[in-house]
Design a protein around this motif. Structure first.
Motif, PDB file in Angstrom:
ATOM      1  N   ALA A   8      96.223  60.809 -93.825  1.00 33.81           N
ATOM      2  CA  ALA A   8      97.355  59.878 -93.762  1.00 33.81           C
ATOM      3  C   ALA A   8      97.280  59.051 -92.488  1.00 33.81           C
ATOM      4  O   ALA A   8      96.614  59.437 -91.516  1.00 33.81           O
ATOM      5  N   LEU A   9      97.976  57.917 -92.503  1.00 30.36           N
ATOM      6  CA  LEU A   9      98.144  57.114 -91.294  1.00 30.36           C
ATOM      7  C   LEU A   9      99.580  57.319 -90.818  1.00 30.36           C
ATOM      8  O   LEU A   9     100.530  57.012 -91.512  1.00 30.36           O
ATOM      9  N   GLY A  10      99.722  57.852 -89.618  1.00 34.98           N
ATOM     10  CA  GLY A  10     101.057  58.090 -89.093  1.00 34.98           C
ATOM     11  C   GLY A  10     100.999  59.054 -87.913  1.00 34.98           C
ATOM     12  O   GLY A  10      99.930  59.571 -87.589  1.00 34.98           O
ATOM     13  N   GLU A  11     102.091  59.288 -87.209  1.00 37.08           N
ATOM     14  CA  GLU A  11     103.356  58.772 -87.689  1.00 37.08           C
ATOM     15  C   GLU A  11     103.594  57.397 -87.098  1.00 37.08           C
ATOM     16  O   GLU A  11     103.367  57.185 -85.914  1.00 37.08           O
ATOM     17  N   ILE A  12     104.053  56.485 -87.942  1.00 38.96           N
ATOM     18  CA  ILE A  12     104.359  55.127 -87.516  1.00 38.96           C
ATOM     19  C   ILE A  12     105.764  54.785 -88.004  1.00 38.96           C
ATOM     20  O   ILE A  12     106.334  55.499 -88.810  1.00 38.96           O
ATOM     21  N   GLY A  13     106.308  53.686 -87.509  1.00 35.33           N
ATOM     22  CA  GLY A  13     107.642  53.298 -87.973  1.00 35.33           C
ATOM     23  C   GLY A  13     108.415  52.556 -86.905  1.00 35.33           C
ATOM     24  O   GLY A  13     107.838  51.766 -86.137  1.00 35.33           O
ATOM     25  N   LEU A  14     109.703  52.852 -86.829  1.00 32.00           N
ATOM     26  CA  LEU A  14     110.591  52.194 -85.870  1.00 32.00           C
ATOM     27  C   LEU A  14     111.481  53.238 -85.205  1.00 32.00           C
ATOM     28  O   LEU A  14     111.934  54.181 -85.852  1.00 32.00           O
ATOM     29  N   ASP A  15     111.736  53.041 -83.914  1.00 29.67           N
ATOM     30  CA  ASP A  15     112.609  53.937 -83.163  1.00 29.67           C
ATOM     31  C   ASP A  15     113.493  53.095 -82.255  1.00 29.67           C
ATOM     32  O   ASP A  15     113.033  52.562 -81.252  1.00 29.67           O
ATOM     33  N   TYR A  16     114.767  52.979 -82.647  1.00 26.15           N
ATOM     34  CA  TYR A  16     115.708  52.180 -81.859  1.00 26.15           C
ATOM     35  C   TYR A  16     116.516  53.032 -80.880  1.00 26.15           C
ATOM     36  O   TYR A  16     117.412  52.524 -80.212  1.00 26.15           O
ATOM     37  N   HIS A  17     116.200  54.313 -80.812  1.00 22.34           N
ATOM     38  CA  HIS A  17     116.920  55.190 -79.881  1.00 22.34           C
ATOM     39  C   HIS A  17     116.471  54.933 -78.448  1.00 22.34           C
ATOM     40  O   HIS A  17     117.286  54.865 -77.538  1.00 22.34           O
ATOM     41  N   TRP A  18     115.168  54.799 -78.283  1.00 23.58           N
ATOM     42  CA  TRP A  18     114.601  54.503 -76.958  1.00 23.58           C
ATOM     43  C   TRP A  18     114.405  52.992 -76.825  1.00 23.58           C
ATOM     44  O   TRP A  18     114.147  52.313 -77.796  1.00 23.58           O
ATOM     45  N   ASP A  19     114.519  52.479 -75.590  1.00 23.06           N
ATOM     46  CA  ASP A  19     114.426  51.018 -75.424  1.00 23.06           C
ATOM     47  C   ASP A  19     113.136  50.580 -74.740  1.00 23.06           C
ATOM     48  O   ASP A  19     113.037  49.474 -74.218  1.00 23.06           O
ATOM     49  N   LYS A  20     112.114  51.436 -74.778  1.00 23.20           N
ATOM     50  CA  LYS A  20     110.865  51.107 -74.092  1.00 23.20           C
ATOM     51  C   LYS A  20     110.147  49.934 -74.750  1.00 23.20           C
ATOM     52  O   LYS A  20     109.650  49.036 -74.059  1.00 23.20           O
ATOM     53  N   SER A  21     110.062  49.940 -76.075  1.00 23.15           N
ATOM     54  CA  SER A  21     109.322  48.903 -76.798  1.00 23.15           C
ATOM     55  C   SER A  21     110.280  47.989 -77.548  1.00 23.15           C
ATOM     56  O   SER A  21     111.058  48.457 -78.385  1.00 23.15           O
ATOM     57  N   PRO A  22     110.254  46.675 -77.268  1.00 25.88           N
ATOM     58  CA  PRO A  22     111.146  45.739 -77.960  1.00 25.88           C
ATOM     59  C   PRO A  22     110.977  45.812 -79.476  1.00 25.88           C
ATOM     60  O   PRO A  22     109.874  46.095 -79.978  1.00 25.88           O
ATOM     61  N   LYS A  23     112.048  45.537 -80.195  1.00 29.79           N
ATOM     62  CA  LYS A  23     112.010  45.622 -81.654  1.00 29.79           C
ATOM     63  C   LYS A  23     110.913  44.744 -82.247  1.00 29.79           C
ATOM     64  O   LYS A  23     110.214  45.154 -83.177  1.00 29.79           O
ATOM     65  N   SER A  24     110.751  43.553 -81.714  1.00 33.09           N
ATOM     66  CA  SER A  24     109.745  42.639 -82.273  1.00 33.09           C
ATOM     67  C   SER A  24     108.337  43.222 -82.150  1.00 33.09           C
ATOM     68  O   SER A  24     107.511  43.072 -83.056  1.00 33.09           O
ATOM     69  N   VAL A  25     108.064  43.908 -81.041  1.00 30.57           N
ATOM     70  CA  VAL A  25     106.751  44.538 -80.834  1.00 30.57           C
ATOM     71  C   VAL A  25     106.588  45.707 -81.804  1.00 30.57           C
ATOM     72  O   VAL A  25     105.540  45.879 -82.431  1.00 30.57           O
TER      73      VAL A  25
ATOM     74  N   VAL B 154      99.224  65.818 -86.360  1.00 30.71           N
ATOM     75  CA  VAL B 154      99.504  64.391 -86.211  1.00 30.71           C
ATOM     76  C   VAL B 154      99.226  63.913 -84.786  1.00 30.71           C
ATOM     77  O   VAL B 154      99.709  64.503 -83.815  1.00 30.71           O
ATOM     78  N   GLY B 155      98.456  62.817 -84.675  1.00 34.79           N
ATOM     79  CA  GLY B 155      98.206  62.178 -83.382  1.00 34.79           C
ATOM     80  C   GLY B 155      98.930  60.852 -83.311  1.00 34.79           C
ATOM     81  O   GLY B 155      98.880  60.063 -84.258  1.00 34.79           O
ATOM     82  N   VAL B 156      99.613  60.586 -82.186  1.00 36.15           N
ATOM     83  CA  VAL B 156     100.504  59.417 -82.113  1.00 36.15           C
ATOM     84  C   VAL B 156     100.171  58.441 -80.986  1.00 36.15           C
ATOM     85  O   VAL B 156     100.838  57.411 -80.836  1.00 36.15           O
ATOM     86  N   ASP B 157      99.166  58.754 -80.185  1.00 40.19           N
ATOM     87  CA  ASP B 157      98.695  57.858 -79.126  1.00 40.19           C
ATOM     88  C   ASP B 157      97.261  58.286 -78.821  1.00 40.19           C
ATOM     89  O   ASP B 157      96.747  59.228 -79.432  1.00 40.19           O
ATOM     90  N   ARG B 158      96.613  57.613 -77.904  1.00 43.25           N
ATOM     91  CA  ARG B 158      95.181  57.891 -77.716  1.00 43.25           C
ATOM     92  C   ARG B 158      94.898  59.357 -77.347  1.00 43.25           C
ATOM     93  O   ARG B 158      94.045  59.993 -77.977  1.00 43.25           O
ATOM     94  N   PRO B 159      95.582  59.943 -76.365  1.00 42.11           N
ATOM     95  CA  PRO B 159      95.266  61.340 -76.031  1.00 42.11           C
ATOM     96  C   PRO B 159      95.502  62.310 -77.193  1.00 42.11           C
ATOM     97  O   PRO B 159      94.668  63.187 -77.450  1.00 42.11           O
ATOM     98  N   THR B 160      96.622  62.154 -77.901  1.00 45.50           N
ATOM     99  CA  THR B 160      96.898  63.115 -78.984  1.00 45.50           C
ATOM    100  C   THR B 160      96.031  62.853 -80.210  1.00 45.50           C
ATOM    101  O   THR B 160      95.696  63.791 -80.944  1.00 45.50           O
ATOM    102  N   ILE B 161      95.651  61.596 -80.439  1.00 46.07           N
ATOM    103  CA  ILE B 161      94.722  61.293 -81.540  1.00 46.07           C
ATOM    104  C   ILE B 161      93.366  61.948 -81.270  1.00 46.07           C
ATOM    105  O   ILE B 161      92.777  62.571 -82.153  1.00 46.07           O
ATOM    106  N   GLU B 162      92.896  61.843 -80.030  1.00 46.43           N
ATOM    107  CA  GLU B 162      91.599  62.440 -79.678  1.00 46.43           C
ATOM    108  C   GLU B 162      91.610  63.955 -79.865  1.00 46.43           C
ATOM    109  O   GLU B 162      90.584  64.557 -80.198  1.00 46.43           O
ATOM    110  N   ARG B 163      92.785  64.579 -79.695  1.00 45.19           N
ATOM    111  CA  ARG B 163      92.890  66.044 -79.826  1.00 45.19           C
ATOM    112  C   ARG B 163      93.036  66.499 -81.281  1.00 45.19           C
ATOM    113  O   ARG B 163      92.993  67.715 -81.550  1.00 45.19           O
ATOM    114  N   VAL B 164      93.187  65.567 -82.212  1.00 45.61           N
ATOM    115  CA  VAL B 164      93.275  65.921 -83.633  1.00 45.61           C
ATOM    116  C   VAL B 164      91.915  66.398 -84.156  1.00 45.61           C
ATOM    117  O   VAL B 164      91.833  67.385 -84.906  1.00 45.61           O
TER     118      VAL B 164
END
Length: 254
Positions: free
Chosen positions: A89-106, A36-46
């Motif tokens: 598959a497309l993922g991993e995607i979803g929601l993470d409210y544990h960390w506050d880096k990205s606002p919920k709306s984003v 699973v790749g979750v951002d540009r560097p890890t996607i490129e390594r898939v």
């Protein structure tokens, strides 16, 4: 034969002993896995991994913690790379409210855009949900994600919510935490999930099962998750291996 439905063997922590990691997996019968790749560097390594290994499949998507960092270029890159024959598959995607880096709306916006992208591509979703169950279920429902379904990755909620996700055409996947001493809720849920909706995973290098908790996880250890699941279901290890592998093949259209 075991199928580890969620690995991050593209993580740099595996660079020094990657062939050994794959050999150890093979020795315990882990014949197939998803990286699973979750951002540009890890996607490129898939892609080098899935291009070189026939039975390792890929999943790419933008993780919710970093939703605020996703550019239009990143989105278009994911859209383009979904056409690779090894991507299941497309993922991993979803929601993470544990960390506050990205606002919920984003997070919500990035989540919805990627669900729509998966529907266009006809690919199942791999869902990351941390402390956001109600909103994850609502958005999946509103976006009619049941038309493609997918995986609730590293599931940690109760059986009532699991039923709702199953009704939305999702499989329930359990990882190392199923073996933890304090994971009564996961075990109770796993005992209830119908056999045809069960998957296993490591999420390596994270969440190593007991007795390796706290150490680097790897695909070979998915057999410990399968053993615990077999115990909970009062089935043989071989039966659980067969069922979860067949489920993974069906979920990912392999």
């Amino acid at each position: 034969m075991l199928f580890d439905t969620h690995t991050h063997i593209n993580d740099e922590v595996f660079d020094k002993d990657f062939p050994d990691v794959l050999n150890r997996a093979k020795e315990v019968g882990v014949d197939q896995m998803v990286v699973v790749g979750v951002d540009r560097p890890t996607i490129e390594r898939v892609f080098p991994i899935i291009d070189q290994h026939k039975h390792i499949y890929g999943a790419i998507g933008w993780n919710p913690e970093d939703a605020i960092d996703m550019t239009e270029d990143d989105f278009q890159m994911i859209k383009h790379e979904l056409g690779h024959p090894g991507i299941v598959a497309l993922g991993e995607i979803g929601l993470d409210y544990h960390w506050d880096k990205s606002p919920k709306s984003v997070q919500h916006d990035v989540f919805r855009r990627q669900i729509r992208l998966a529907k266009e591509a006809g690919l199942p979703l791999i869902i990351h949900n941390r402390e956001a169950t109600e909103d994850v279920a609502r958005i999946l429902r509103e976006e009619h994600a049941e038309t493609i379904g997918g995986v609730m990755h590293c599931y940690s909620d109760n059986w009532e919510w699991a039923q709702k996700f199953i009704d939305l055409n999702f499989y329930i996947s359990f990882g190392g935490p199923l073996t933890f001493k304090n994971a009564q809720l996961q075990r109770e849920t796993a005992a209830e999930v119908p056999l045809d909706r069960l998957l296993i995973e490591t999420d390596c290098p994270f969440l190593s099962p007991h007795p390796f908790r706290g150490k680097r996880n790897e695909p070979a250890r998915v057999h410990l998750v399968a053993e615990k699941l077999a115990e909970l279901k009062n089935m043989s290890f071989e039966e659980i291996a067969k069922v979860t592998t067949e489920n993974a093949m069906r979920c990912f259209h392999i």
